[in-house]
Write a protein that holds these residues in place. Sequence first.
Motif, PDB file in Angstrom:
ATOM      1  N   TYR A   1       0.911  -1.158  -0.076  1.00 32.67           N
ATOM      2  CA  TYR A   1      -0.111  -0.008   0.040  1.00 32.67           C
ATOM      3  C   TYR A   1       0.764   1.333  -0.055  1.00 32.67           C
ATOM      4  O   TYR A   1       0.432   2.359  -0.679  1.00 32.67           O
ATOM      5  CB  TYR A   1      -0.926   0.110   1.322  1.00 32.67           C
ATOM      6  CG  TYR A   1      -2.065  -0.665   1.075  1.00 32.67           C
ATOM      7  CD1 TYR A   1      -2.590  -0.941  -0.181  1.00 32.67           C
ATOM      8  CD2 TYR A   1      -3.096  -1.399   2.163  1.00 32.67           C
ATOM      9  CE1 TYR A   1      -4.014  -1.623  -0.470  1.00 32.67           C
ATOM     10  CE2 TYR A   1      -4.011  -2.000   2.010  1.00 32.67           C
ATOM     11  CZ  TYR A   1      -4.397  -2.295   0.663  1.00 32.67           C
ATOM     12  OH  TYR A   1      -5.720  -3.122   0.541  1.00 32.67           O
ATOM     13  N   VAL A   2       2.042   1.322   0.541  1.00 31.05           N
ATOM     14  CA  VAL A   2       3.094   2.282   0.712  1.00 31.05           C
ATOM     15  C   VAL A   2       3.223   2.862  -0.752  1.00 31.05           C
ATOM     16  O   VAL A   2       3.402   4.026  -1.215  1.00 31.05           O
ATOM     17  CB  VAL A   2       4.041   2.194   1.441  1.00 31.05           C
ATOM     18  CG1 VAL A   2       5.155   3.277   1.382  1.00 31.05           C
ATOM     19  CG2 VAL A   2       3.869   1.847   2.968  1.00 31.05           C
ATOM     20  N   LEU A   3       3.443   1.775  -1.514  1.00 27.98           N
ATOM     21  CA  LEU A   3       4.109   1.728  -2.938  1.00 27.98           C
ATOM     22  C   LEU A   3       2.872   2.230  -3.898  1.00 27.98           C
ATOM     23  O   LEU A   3       3.087   3.248  -4.519  1.00 27.98           O
ATOM     24  CB  LEU A   3       4.629   0.620  -3.561  1.00 27.98           C
ATOM     25  CG  LEU A   3       4.767   0.454  -5.021  1.00 27.98           C
ATOM     26  CD1 LEU A   3       6.080   1.571  -5.269  1.00 27.98           C
ATOM     27  CD2 LEU A   3       5.144  -1.113  -5.602  1.00 27.98           C
ATOM     28  N   LEU A   4       1.530   1.633  -3.417  1.00 29.29           N
ATOM     29  CA  LEU A   4       0.481   2.345  -4.500  1.00 29.29           C
ATOM     30  C   LEU A   4      -0.116   3.637  -4.199  1.00 29.29           C
ATOM     31  O   LEU A   4      -0.323   4.533  -4.902  1.00 29.29           O
ATOM     32  CB  LEU A   4      -0.567   1.189  -4.025  1.00 29.29           C
ATOM     33  CG  LEU A   4      -0.558  -0.033  -4.533  1.00 29.29           C
ATOM     34  CD1 LEU A   4      -1.780  -1.030  -4.068  1.00 29.29           C
ATOM     35  CD2 LEU A   4      -0.315  -0.272  -6.130  1.00 29.29           C
ATOM     36  N   CYS A   5       0.135   4.113  -2.573  1.00 29.77           N
ATOM     37  CA  CYS A   5      -0.501   5.454  -2.460  1.00 29.77           C
ATOM     38  C   CYS A   5       0.712   6.402  -2.757  1.00 29.77           C
ATOM     39  O   CYS A   5       0.509   7.461  -3.374  1.00 29.77           O
ATOM     40  CB  CYS A   5      -0.506   5.381  -0.829  1.00 29.77           C
ATOM     41  SG  CYS A   5      -2.097   4.631  -0.386  1.00 29.77           S
ATOM     42  N   GLY A   6       2.107   5.917  -2.689  1.00 29.32           N
ATOM     43  CA  GLY A   6       3.189   6.936  -3.037  1.00 29.32           C
ATOM     44  C   GLY A   6       3.177   7.083  -4.733  1.00 29.32           C
ATOM     45  O   GLY A   6       3.102   8.130  -5.254  1.00 29.32           O
ATOM     46  N   SER A   7       2.753   6.094  -5.317  1.00 30.65           N
ATOM     47  CA  SER A   7       2.490   6.133  -6.915  1.00 30.65           C
ATOM     48  C   SER A   7       1.258   7.069  -7.394  1.00 30.65           C
ATOM     49  O   SER A   7       1.350   7.879  -8.123  1.00 30.65           O
ATOM     50  CB  SER A   7       2.032   4.736  -7.676  1.00 30.65           C
ATOM     51  OG  SER A   7       3.325   4.166  -7.190  1.00 30.65           O
ATOM     52  N   LEU A   8      -0.064   6.938  -6.560  1.00 24.33           N
ATOM     53  CA  LEU A   8      -1.069   8.005  -6.694  1.00 24.33           C
ATOM     54  C   LEU A   8      -0.692   9.133  -6.502  1.00 24.33           C
ATOM     55  O   LEU A   8      -1.052  10.085  -7.178  1.00 24.33           O
ATOM     56  CB  LEU A   8      -2.419   7.417  -5.937  1.00 24.33           C
ATOM     57  CG  LEU A   8      -2.953   6.111  -6.274  1.00 24.33           C
ATOM     58  CD1 LEU A   8      -3.965   5.662  -5.106  1.00 24.33           C
ATOM     59  CD2 LEU A   8      -3.539   6.319  -7.510  1.00 24.33           C
ATOM     60  N   PHE A   9       0.264   9.533  -5.398  1.00 23.73           N
ATOM     61  CA  PHE A   9       0.555  10.841  -5.189  1.00 23.73           C
ATOM     62  C   PHE A   9       1.493  11.559  -6.039  1.00 23.73           C
ATOM     63  O   PHE A   9       1.288  12.645  -6.844  1.00 23.73           O
ATOM     64  CB  PHE A   9       1.435  10.860  -3.765  1.00 23.73           C
ATOM     65  CG  PHE A   9       1.874  12.247  -3.345  1.00 23.73           C
ATOM     66  CD1 PHE A   9       1.141  13.205  -2.601  1.00 23.73           C
ATOM     67  CD2 PHE A   9       3.168  12.662  -3.588  1.00 23.73           C
ATOM     68  CE1 PHE A   9       1.295  14.277  -2.480  1.00 23.73           C
ATOM     69  CE2 PHE A   9       3.482  13.935  -3.167  1.00 23.73           C
ATOM     70  CZ  PHE A   9       2.542  14.901  -2.543  1.00 23.73           C
ATOM     71  N   VAL A  10       2.164  10.733  -6.730  1.00 20.22           N
ATOM     72  CA  VAL A  10       3.114  11.060  -7.863  1.00 20.22           C
ATOM     73  C   VAL A  10       2.134  11.462  -9.033  1.00 20.22           C
ATOM     74  O   VAL A  10       2.381  12.372  -9.836  1.00 20.22           O
ATOM     75  CB  VAL A  10       4.213  10.204  -8.255  1.00 20.22           C
ATOM     76  CG1 VAL A  10       4.983  10.404  -9.724  1.00 20.22           C
ATOM     77  CG2 VAL A  10       5.217   9.993  -7.132  1.00 20.22           C
ATOM     78  N   MET A  11       1.282  10.380  -9.394  1.00 23.92           N
ATOM     79  CA  MET A  11       0.474  10.803 -10.464  1.00 23.92           C
ATOM     80  C   MET A  11      -0.423  12.149 -10.375  1.00 23.92           C
ATOM     81  O   MET A  11      -0.623  12.702 -11.454  1.00 23.92           O
ATOM     82  CB  MET A  11      -0.662   9.578 -10.543  1.00 23.92           C
ATOM     83  CG  MET A  11       0.049   8.412 -11.115  1.00 23.92           C
ATOM     84  SD  MET A  11      -1.497   7.055 -11.168  1.00 23.92           S
ATOM     85  CE  MET A  11      -2.400   7.494 -12.208  1.00 23.92           C
ATOM     86  N   GLY A  12      -0.972  12.442  -9.189  1.00 23.83           N
ATOM     87  CA  GLY A  12      -1.520  13.657  -8.626  1.00 23.83           C
ATOM     88  C   GLY A  12      -0.558  14.692  -8.830  1.00 23.83           C
ATOM     89  O   GLY A  12      -1.166  15.907  -9.446  1.00 23.83           O
ATOM     90  N   LEU A  13       0.618  14.569  -8.738  1.00 27.65           N
ATOM     91  CA  LEU A  13       1.726  15.806  -8.843  1.00 27.65           C
ATOM     92  C   LEU A  13       1.715  16.029 -10.441  1.00 27.65           C
ATOM     93  O   LEU A  13       1.649  17.454 -10.920  1.00 27.65           O
ATOM     94  CB  LEU A  13       2.879  15.490  -8.421  1.00 27.65           C
ATOM     95  CG  LEU A  13       3.282  15.146  -6.960  1.00 27.65           C
ATOM     96  CD1 LEU A  13       4.666  14.675  -6.633  1.00 27.65           C
ATOM     97  CD2 LEU A  13       3.020  16.753  -6.298  1.00 27.65           C
ATOM     98  N   GLY A  14       1.759  15.141 -11.232  1.00 30.98           N
ATOM     99  CA  GLY A  14       1.794  15.078 -12.556  1.00 30.98           C
ATOM    100  C   GLY A  14       0.403  15.720 -13.387  1.00 30.98           C
ATOM    101  O   GLY A  14       0.295  16.650 -13.898  1.00 30.98           O
ATOM    102  N   MET A  15      -0.799  15.305 -12.643  1.00 36.76           N
ATOM    103  CA  MET A  15      -1.913  15.750 -13.272  1.00 36.76           C
ATOM    104  C   MET A  15      -2.136  17.028 -12.738  1.00 36.76           C
ATOM    105  O   MET A  15      -2.800  17.981 -13.903  1.00 36.76           O
ATOM    106  CB  MET A  15      -3.004  14.798 -12.496  1.00 36.76           C
ATOM    107  CG  MET A  15      -4.548  15.187 -12.893  1.00 36.76           C
ATOM    108  SD  MET A  15      -5.584  14.278 -12.075  1.00 36.76           S
ATOM    109  CE  MET A  15      -5.614  14.772 -10.403  1.00 36.76           C
ATOM    110  N   GLY A  16      -1.826  17.915 -11.771  1.00 35.87           N
ATOM    111  CA  GLY A  16      -1.637  18.969 -11.369  1.00 35.87           C
ATOM    112  C   GLY A  16      -1.164  19.827 -12.310  1.00 35.87           C
ATOM    113  O   GLY A  16      -1.611  21.244 -12.293  1.00 35.87           O
ATOM    114  N   GLY A  17       0.068  19.493 -12.665  1.00 32.05           N
ATOM    115  CA  GLY A  17       0.838  20.217 -13.772  1.00 32.05           C
ATOM    116  C   GLY A  17       0.389  20.092 -15.151  1.00 32.05           C
ATOM    117  O   GLY A  17       1.339  20.612 -15.950  1.00 32.05           O
TER     118      GLY A  17
END
Length: 532
Positions: free
Chosen positions: A364-380
């Motif tokens: 779950y740490v890997l999955l949630c971290g990946s979702l956070f990274v995706m969110g960073l990219g989505m916002g930009g």
Amino acid sequence: MSSPAAAPAPEKLDAAVLKIAGVIVLGAIMSILDVTVVSVALPTFQSEFGATYARVAWTMTGYTLALATVIPLTGWAADRFGTKRLYMAAVLLFTAGSGLCATADSIGQLIGYRVLQGLGGGMLMPLGMTIMTRAAGPQRIGRLMAVLGIPMLLGPIGGPILGGWLIEAASWHWIFLINLPVGAIALGYAAWALPKDAPEPSESFDFLGMLMLSPGLASFLYGVSSLPEAGTVTDIKVWLPALAGGLLVIGFVLYSFKPKHPLLDLRLLRNRNLTVSAVTLVVFFVAFMGAGLLFPSYFLQVRGESTLHAGLLMAPQGLGAMVTMPVAGMLADRMPVGRTVPFALLLVATGFFTFTQVGTDTSYVLLCGSLFVMGLGMGGTMMPVMTSALKTLTHHEVARGSTLLNILQQIAGSIGSATMSVILTSALNDSPVIPGAVNPQSGEPITEAGLAIAAQQNPAVTQQLPVEPGALQRGLQFVADSFGTTFTVGFVLMVVVLVPALFLPRRREESHLLEDTRGGGGEVPTAPVAMH
């Protein structure tokens, strides 16, 4: 409204603009919440109504398709009836649709009421952005997007959490009933805060184009979405509506170059910057919105999480976007998006790759971290591309360009959700059948994958069926692999987005909006595009 002699608007958003922004944000959150709230409820609808995943996915596809259908009407109707009156009517329609959704006692009724909701929700965003851009002025579009973007992200963050909590604490009906008090508040706030209407009918409405485009899109997507249940493209329920819809859409494209005021002005695609931005956004939304719909379902159906926990696990994505969106909005006013967006897309693709490898016990740490990274990219990504597309349009082109990008965005989201649900359902249908196990509701054989999904929601089902040892674990692994296959398609599409993104402007271009408003009509342009 501004006049040519008026003093230039300040760079910061003042109190008068923020008061109007409060109305728009409230309507936007209500509309966006309803997309993300329902995404976590899809497995609940499956068990509640005894329907397939492809069938219940139409509660999402039908909603977004209704959004796309009504967007072209919005600009004409705003001129004809006034933005304030039309905005309040849209809030009322959306709220009424929400109340009806709570009364649905079949999946068919729920889909129908969701379409009604979408007709109201589809007008909220373009109307809200029209009102806001007139109030803020063209030179503050980037800041406007940044300010509105942050509260709008409360939908993706809070929607799954709110939906999960309401389903667990009460019932699925409450994910729709919650809109009733919010809608009442939004109506009252709009009546108080929005400026009075001064409708000035200017353009004739393209009814012929509407009769081709809207039924064409609906028919084509219905045919595509029927593929998992039919099992083959040769089934008349698949190829006939898809073919009819495709012909109508092609007919619309050929026809749209003839009228003076077409439903969608495809002539604007001669603007290279708009075309590159449109292609980038379409592929991005097909991949991101389509696969994003399935993230909560993975947590529910593979990991056996409750709806509330699934919603909480999705929150890092919205938090990541909240970090980068205000920065991206300011940068979009100061530097070419071609220098920033490709890097943001690389972040999205990097986070996405993790989900192509998902299993039954992925960290779950890997999955949630990946979702956070995706969110960073989505916002930009989304807001800068949209802002860039509008900057090179003249005053009289902005409303039509905004409508074009808005409807392309919604169509792409509809195609993405339909396509990804088709891929997932088709993959799950290949699961081995359990000998002697039959679904008591439909009378159809039960597969190992179907058993695993049912057992995650209700472990007691394994005691009621003749199941050999190991079948449940094999089925669960098969489900995880099916999600991984579907996410791989989304990842490949996300990599493809990088191709048009490399053609985004890399040199600073002056906005034609300011030149045009100084030199001519004096009225600030209408709606930039907003995410949904």
